[in-house]
Design an enzyme around this catalytic site. Sequence first.
Site, PDB file in Angstrom:
ATOM      1  CG  HIS A  71       5.113 -41.134 -36.840  1.00 19.06           C
ATOM      2  ND1 HIS A  71       3.947 -40.662 -37.375  1.00 19.06           N
ATOM      3  CD2 HIS A  71       5.229 -42.419 -37.265  1.00 19.06           C
ATOM      4  CE1 HIS A  71       3.377 -41.615 -38.101  1.00 19.06           C
ATOM      5  NE2 HIS A  71       4.143 -42.691 -38.049  1.00 19.06           N
ATOM      6  CB  THR A  73       5.730 -38.625 -29.483  1.00 21.50           C
ATOM      7  OG1 THR A  73       6.641 -37.777 -28.778  1.00 21.50           O
ATOM      8  CG2 THR A  73       6.349 -39.991 -29.669  1.00 21.50           C
ATOM      9  CD  GLU A 136       4.513 -41.960 -33.245  1.00 22.50           C
ATOM     10  OE1 GLU A 136       4.975 -40.845 -32.932  1.00 22.50           O
ATOM     11  OE2 GLU A 136       3.493 -42.120 -33.953  1.00 22.50           O
ATOM     12  CG  HIS A 174       3.029 -38.863 -40.153  1.00 22.79           C
ATOM     13  ND1 HIS A 174       2.342 -38.703 -38.976  1.00 22.79           N
ATOM     14  CD2 HIS A 174       2.123 -39.340 -41.050  1.00 22.79           C
ATOM     15  CE1 HIS A 174       1.081 -39.074 -39.154  1.00 22.79           C
ATOM     16  NE2 HIS A 174       0.929 -39.464 -40.394  1.00 22.79           N
ATOM     17  CG  ASP A 184       5.005 -36.407 -37.508  1.00 20.24           C
ATOM     18  OD1 ASP A 184       4.099 -36.077 -38.296  1.00 20.24           O
ATOM     19  OD2 ASP A 184       5.076 -37.534 -37.002  1.00 20.24           O
TER      20      ASP A 184
HETATM   21 ZN   LIG Z   1       3.182 -38.675 -37.080  1.00 17.34          ZN
END
Ligand SMILES: [Zn+2]
Length: 268
Positions: A71, A73, A136, A174, A184
């Site tokens: 991901h 953030t 992340e 993601h 993302d």
């Molecule tokens: Zn995400």
Amino acid sequence: MKYLRLLLILVLLGSCSKNSYQISKKTYNKETKKLGKSLREIKQDTINNRITNVIKSQNFNLRKPNLIVIHHTAQDSCKQTYKTFALKRTQVSSHYVICNDGTITQMLNDLLRGWHAGGGSWGKNTDINSASIGIELDNDGSEPFSYAQINSLVFLLQKLTEKYKIPSQNIVGHADIAPGRKTDPSALFPWKALADSGLGIWYDEENLDTVVLPLNFNTTFALKYIGYNTTNLKNAIYSFKLRFNSEEVSHELTEKDKKILFLLMNEI
Ligand SMILES: [Zn+2]
């Protein structure tokens, strides 16, 4: 005086986030203790009293993650992200956070179910949080990812894929698992560089100009075969292009995209 007041505010803010980490740590310890206790129980009446017999075997260990979701953030700093994942009311978390300077922070044991994926699927897997580790990257979605950050990510991915025997096609973004809902990591994320380090899939670029598509090549099947949910085909195409043809992101497949899709099928 003005500076003194500013300093006081900064000190207070610092202690406030430290305080929220303390609360989070306490809850983490309490909840994991509760989980440990629940593992010792086998309830007899889970399915309409049809399970009437319990005999405990001694051969087991914990289930392992088989997927990694990357991901960004979309927040302003690592500190802000730590706070978001430490606070109870946000109901979101991730196993690892990697800052712009390459610092890696672990927030959940790999074997716990984090709350980072939300609804989504990859192949036939429809409970991504149960199967995955969330990573992340501190990035607002419009800036390039730093060398130090990608370097740390490569280190972490190598460690995790080796430890849990996670296949390459199960390193995803993601956006890959939630087409139409998430974008993302952004189009600036270096998927090819990652694949050059043996992490995640990429197509054979040398064959792109010469490959000839079969007459009946089914692009929807190819997207599905790679892992995309094609219920909304246009959204699946968008996520696919975001990752494999990020300079021409759209909801339509070009001849180049079709060739990329075809070549990708050989990588799985
Ligand atoms: Zn995400």
